[in-house]
Design an enzyme around this catalytic site. Structure first.
Site, PDB file in Angstrom:
ATOM      1  CG  ASP A 261      31.581  51.058  -4.988  1.00  0.00           C
ATOM      2  OD1 ASP A 261      31.487  51.403  -6.188  1.00  0.00           O
ATOM      3  OD2 ASP A 261      32.473  51.486  -4.236  1.00  0.00           O
TER       4      ASP A 261
ATOM      5  CE1 TYR B  74      39.457  56.010  -7.940  1.00  0.00           C
ATOM      6  CE2 TYR B  74      37.352  55.767  -6.821  1.00  0.00           C
ATOM      7  CZ  TYR B  74      38.294  55.300  -7.697  1.00  0.00           C
ATOM      8  OH  TYR B  74      38.096  54.101  -8.348  1.00  0.00           O
TER       9      TYR B  74
END
Length: 620
Positions: free
Chosen positions: A167, A324
């Site tokens: 991405d 994350y």
């Protein structure tokens, strides 16, 4: 007239004058009286032969060379040897010297070197911002030039850095970890990078990242109250134009790219401190820049240690948590403090790194298998290995020895967990260790473990230690190195699929990488947010190979699906490739075997007070 007795008498020369002096008388009396009597002898045959034939001279056995006497035989063989040496040695030497000189060809690079060169190119493909003309990726261009507009730290906003994966999001937490890993590998294996001509390239990649990290907080201040932690991204399930919903090249992005900022985040700040401190060691030949990095590292680490900011940076943030999410920050406390100690020599940082409370809160010494797996979220095994390095080479003793010894023993247990016979982790039938328990995208963890194992072998080799014990069993360094090579070889093609999981390495590798830039053709067409979906969903191979990208990897049955829409198999990441680069650098034989033992310690002060100067010379 000459009168003489030829056979036994004296020979006198008479001059007609009788000698009457005492001296003459005494001189005459000294002659043999028998010789003075007239005698008549018959000559025998021998005596006659002396008179009748010329006297023969006996041939000498030795040659007198003045200062040395040698035999004829020795002289002859000496001359033969000299002539032989002239023909066999001197003559070819003269011929060789007179022939045109050609530079000897260096040995061909090994497979790890070839893969390393490619793995570094992935970072070039992930760059955001204004690219240099020599970036080396022809299908990439300038992008993200409006990132971070409105930030109050610099005129550059947040332009630069790296896109994380397939991405167009810039996640600062794994980006900082990637820069730390690259810097660590350069510090340990600088000679290898130089030997393969990648030293300056890798430094440039590190600086591209650290320059950007310095933009994410007020790096010129000694105290800060916020850090920009992400640019772009999306919420799960969102149907709004963003980095996940849209399929566009970075150069074509026309959707909003929100900036995430945190006022607390000890984990993010600790990792950023580690990245900047490690890079400051890489750039010690650039004093001004190295000092700038150290100053930034100290500032951001102080933010991490601020009592009011001790929470995970991802907590409650929908743009970060699904991707994350950090599980804690005490591992980053140890990790960041260790790198700051090596960068500055400030003893307060080694005290923090060996603080028993950090070990207790991070659960570093507990028998938890997941904590032996290095990743962007868990720095414990790397931090303990880095402190073990300190103990092995400098042996500081009290007051650090107790914690350092504990970390050393835990490091050995971590290494033991990598062996199949101890049944800590499962293995695939094809020979891959399942460090993430069979979940998707396993290769990033495999590459990190291979790096730690190979590096530990080099640490012990440098101190002539042949191995270590896993319980009652002795593990030689060859066995540990074999683990590292087997896992990297699996990644490079020694697997049941007979496929390299590094794009561009070998003849068979994934062709449908989950990557917007690589899958969209450079046909001078600007595809819209949804207009690019046809390239996402296409069954055709990517028009651009993103060389060096290590994909997520196979499943727990060694099966791999080369499908663009299945990111678990085909998406590469910045953090994963950093571990691969480090592992390949440790294993390549180019530039020799072993580590640079001392550069990392160049700022560390002497551990013991120097000897006092000798007393002045005594003067009367």
């Amino acid at each position: 007239m000459h009168s003489a007795n030829h056979w036994g008498g004296s020979l006198e020369i008479y001059n007609g004058t009788e000698s009457t002096t005492d001296d003459d008388k005494s001189r005459n009396m000294e002659w043999d009286k028998a010789a003075l009597q007239p005698q008549h002898h018959h000559l025998d045959e021998t005596q006659q032969s002396w008179l009748l034939y010329p006297q023969e001279t006996k041939k000498k056995k030795y040659v007198d060379l003045g200062c040395v006497a040698c035999s004829h035989k020795a002289l002859k063989w000496t001359l033969y040897a000299f002539v032989f040496a002239l023909l066999v040695i001197a003559l070819p030497t003269i011929v060789v010297k007179t022939l045109p000189k050609h530079n000897s060809q260096p040995p061909p690079p090994d497979n790890y070197t070839l893969a390393l060169r490619k793995a570094l190119l992935f970072f070039n493909a992930q760059k955001s911002g204004k690219l240099h003309k020599n970036n080396g990726i022809p299908w990439r261009g300038d992008s993200g030039l409006q990132d971070g507009n409105g930030t109050d730290f610099s005129k550059a906003g947040l332009v630069g850095g790296y896109y994380d994966a397939g991405d167009n999001t810039k996640f600062h937490f794994p980006m900082a970890f990637a820069m730390t890993m690259l810097s660590w590998s350069v510090i340990e294996y600088r000679q290898k990078y130089e030997a393969i001509g990648e030293y300056q390239h890798t430094r440039d990649l590190i600086r591209w990242g650290t320059d950007y990290l310095l933009l994410t907080f007020n790096s010129s201040a000694s105290k800060i109250d916020k850090i920009y932690c992400q640019v772009g991204g999306s919420r799960n399930g969102s149907r709004l134009p963003d980095d996940h919903y849209c399929w566009q090249r970075p150069e074509d992005m026309d959707y909003p790219r929100p900036t995430q900022v945190v006022n607390s985040g000890a984990d993010l700040a600790g990792e950023m401190a580690a990245a900047l401190a490690a890079a400051s060691i890489v750039f010690r030949d650039n004093e001004a820049y190295s000092k700038k990095l150290v100053r930034g590292a100290e500032t951001v680490y102080a933010f991490a240690r601020d009592g009011g900011r001790r929470r995970a940076y991802s907590s409650g943030n929908d743009y970060i948590q699904p991707y994350y999410n950090s599980s804690g920050y005490y591992d980053e406390y140890i990790w960041g403090a260790t790198w700051l100690y090596y960068a500055t020599g400030n003893i307060s940082y080694i005290r923090l790194a060996t603080e028993p409370g950090f070990s207790r809160h991070s659960k570093a010494l507990l028998s938890i298998s997941d904590l032996s797996v290095l990743s962007w979220d868990n720095k414990l095994p790397a931090a303990m290995l880095l402190l073990t390095r300190y103990r092995i080479f400098l042996n500081p003793g009290y007051p650090y020895e107790e914690m350092l010894h504990s970390y050393h023993k835990k490091t050995e247990l971590n290494m033991c967990s990598y062996f199949q016979q101890f049944n800590v982790f499962n293995w695939t039938k094809g020979g891959m260790i399942q460090l993430n328990h069979g979940r998707p995208q396993p290769l990033q963890y495999v590459a990190n473990a291979a790096f730690l194992a190979s590096l530990y072998v080099d640490y012990l080799n440098a101190t002539r230690i042949p191995g270590f014990n896993c319980g009652p069993r002795f593990i030689s360094l060859d066995l540990l190195r074999s683990f590292a090579t087997s896992q990297i070889n699996y990644i490079l093609g020694d697997n049941p699929m007979k496929m390299s999981y590094v794009v561009g390495y070998g003849t068979k590798f994934p062709r449908h990488i989950h990557h917007r830039g690589a899958s969209t053709p450079s046909d001078n067409t600007r595809y819209s947010c949804t207009g690019g979906w046809k390239w996402r969903d296409s069954s055709k191979p990517n028009p651009h190979n993103i060389t060096g990208a290590m994909v997520g990897g196979p499943d727990r049955f060694d099966r791999f699906r080369d499908v663009r829409t299945n990111y678990n198999f085909t998406e590469p990441t910045l953090a994963g490739n950093a571990g691969l680069v480090a592992a390949l650098a440790s294993l390549t034989s180019s530039g020799g075997i072993g580590i640079d033992k001392n550069s990392i310690f160049s700022a560390v002060p002497p551990l013991y007070p120097p000897n006092p100067p000798p007393p002045p010379a005594w003067k009367p």
